[in-house]
Design a protein around this motif. Structure first.
Motif, PDB file in Angstrom:
ATOM      1  N   HIS A  92      10.000 -18.591  -4.963  1.00 59.65           N
ATOM      2  CA  HIS A  92      10.682 -17.354  -5.367  1.00 59.65           C
ATOM      3  C   HIS A  92       9.670 -16.309  -5.842  1.00 59.65           C
ATOM      4  N   ALA A  93       8.707 -16.733  -6.652  1.00 54.04           N
ATOM      5  CA  ALA A  93       7.699 -15.811  -7.178  1.00 54.04           C
ATOM      6  C   ALA A  93       6.852 -15.230  -6.054  1.00 54.04           C
ATOM      7  N   ALA A  94       6.476 -16.040  -5.080  1.00 57.72           N
ATOM      8  CA  ALA A  94       5.673 -15.548  -3.960  1.00 57.72           C
ATOM      9  C   ALA A  94       6.455 -14.524  -3.137  1.00 57.72           C
ATOM     10  N   LEU A  95       7.725 -14.812  -2.856  1.00 58.88           N
ATOM     11  CA  LEU A  95       8.542 -13.859  -2.094  1.00 58.88           C
ATOM     12  C   LEU A  95       8.758 -12.572  -2.874  1.00 58.88           C
ATOM     13  N   GLU A  96       8.955 -12.708  -4.159  1.00 61.02           N
ATOM     14  CA  GLU A  96       9.140 -11.546  -5.037  1.00 61.02           C
ATOM     15  C   GLU A  96       7.939 -10.605  -4.929  1.00 61.02           C
ATOM     16  N   LEU A  97       6.740 -11.172  -5.018  1.00 61.32           N
ATOM     17  CA  LEU A  97       5.524 -10.363  -4.925  1.00 61.32           C
ATOM     18  C   LEU A  97       5.385  -9.733  -3.540  1.00 61.32           C
ATOM     19  N   ALA A  98       5.624 -10.522  -2.504  1.00 62.50           N
ATOM     20  CA  ALA A  98       5.453 -10.019  -1.141  1.00 62.50           C
ATOM     21  C   ALA A  98       6.490  -8.958  -0.788  1.00 62.50           C
TER      22      ALA A  98
ATOM     23  N   ASP B 173       0.320  -8.617   0.153  1.00 62.37           N
ATOM     24  CA  ASP B 173       0.075  -9.531   1.260  1.00 62.37           C
ATOM     25  C   ASP B 173      -0.269 -10.898   0.675  1.00 62.37           C
ATOM     26  N   TYR B 174      -0.533 -11.871   1.536  1.00 61.80           N
ATOM     27  CA  TYR B 174      -0.747 -13.227   1.029  1.00 61.80           C
ATOM     28  C   TYR B 174      -2.008 -13.326   0.169  1.00 61.80           C
ATOM     29  N   ARG B 175      -3.013 -12.500   0.461  1.00 58.98           N
ATOM     30  CA  ARG B 175      -4.236 -12.536  -0.346  1.00 58.98           C
ATOM     31  C   ARG B 175      -3.964 -12.013  -1.762  1.00 58.98           C
TER      32      ARG B 175
ATOM     33  N   THR C   1      -4.678 -20.636  -4.238  1.00 59.76           N
ATOM     34  CA  THR C   1      -5.506 -20.373  -3.063  1.00 59.76           C
ATOM     35  C   THR C   1      -4.716 -19.545  -2.044  1.00 59.76           C
ATOM     36  N   GLU C   2      -5.424 -18.932  -1.128  1.00 59.46           N
ATOM     37  CA  GLU C   2      -4.750 -18.162  -0.081  1.00 59.46           C
ATOM     38  C   GLU C   2      -3.892 -19.068   0.792  1.00 59.46           C
ATOM     39  N   ASP C   3      -4.396 -20.270   1.066  1.00 58.72           N
ATOM     40  CA  ASP C   3      -3.605 -21.221   1.852  1.00 58.72           C
ATOM     41  C   ASP C   3      -2.296 -21.563   1.144  1.00 58.72           C
ATOM     42  N   GLU C   4      -2.362 -21.773  -0.165  1.00 55.34           N
ATOM     43  CA  GLU C   4      -1.156 -22.089  -0.929  1.00 55.34           C
ATOM     44  C   GLU C   4      -0.202 -20.901  -0.941  1.00 55.34           C
ATOM     45  N   ALA C   5      -0.716 -19.700  -1.069  1.00 60.14           N
ATOM     46  CA  ALA C   5       0.136 -18.507  -1.047  1.00 60.14           C
ATOM     47  C   ALA C   5       0.839 -18.384   0.310  1.00 60.14           C
ATOM     48  N   ARG C   6       0.100 -18.603   1.396  1.00 58.53           N
ATOM     49  CA  ARG C   6       0.711 -18.554   2.737  1.00 58.53           C
ATOM     50  C   ARG C   6       1.789 -19.634   2.872  1.00 58.53           C
TER      51      ARG C   6
END
Length: 193
Positions: A136-142, A148-150, A159-164
């Motif tokens: 939820h937090a990742a989608l909220e930011l994006a 972006d994922y970075r 990590t960027e991989d975890e964010a993706r």
């Protein structure tokens, strides 16, 4: 007992308390799920007063019929959401059908499209509210902050991989709002029948 086992146990105890007629149990249930119920009803109906009415109907039904919930079929939260969705769609259909019968604009096909759009939107809301906090937090930011994922990785401290991965999983869950395939949600929310 694992943390994953806790909600079903709470669900069973809540059902038992409601069946015994404990008013305090209804108050706890209301405190826990009122915003979910009202939000889903409002999403389907687009009307504050109608959503208030559906919210009252849902909790009245739960109070009067706690035995209709089967913990083996899924979490209490999903059952309450399903009940809310069903009652809100019934109210939407009744209201719109009455408007059509009274000579209002539109057609039966337009009514069904409106109900379908409202149902998909309500399922999407439910999915977002129910998904794990990291997704939820990742989608909220994006989405809302246009990261972006970075940038998301930096903001979340992962990590960027975890964010993706989080973004991909969150979007995959959200994409099921329009599906009728299996998932952990009840049939009205894209789950198995």
């Amino acid at each position: 007992m694992t943390k994953k086992d806790a909600p079903p146990r709470w669900d069973r105890k809540m059902q038992q308390r409601l069946a015994r007629g404990e008013a305090a149990a209804l108050g706890e249930l209301y405190d826990r799920f009122a915003s979910l119920v009202h939000g889903l009803a409002h999403r389907v109906l687009g009307d504050e007063r109608a959503a208030d009415g559906v919210t009252r109907e849902v909790f009245a039904h739960v109070w009067e019929n706690p035995e209709t919930y089967d913990p083996k079929q899924g979490p209490l939260r999903s059952w309450v959401a399903t009940l809310t969705h069903r009652l809100a769609v019934q109210r939407l259909r009744a209201t719109e059908t009455a408007a059509l019968a009274g000579g209002g604009p539109g057609s039966t096909e337009e009514l069904e499209r409106k109900v379908r759009r409202a149902s998909v939107a309500a399922r999407a809301d439910y999915i977002v509210q129910s998904m794990p906090t990291p997704l939820h937090a990742a989608l909220e930011l994006a989405y809302f902050q246009r990261r972006d994922y970075r940038q998301t990785a930096v903001d979340l401290g992962v990590t960027e991989d975890e964010a993706r991965r989080r973004l991909r999983l969150g979007l995959q869950l959200l994409s099921t709002a329009n599906d009728t395939g299996p998932s952990g949600a009840p049939p009205e929310y894209g789950g198995a029948r």
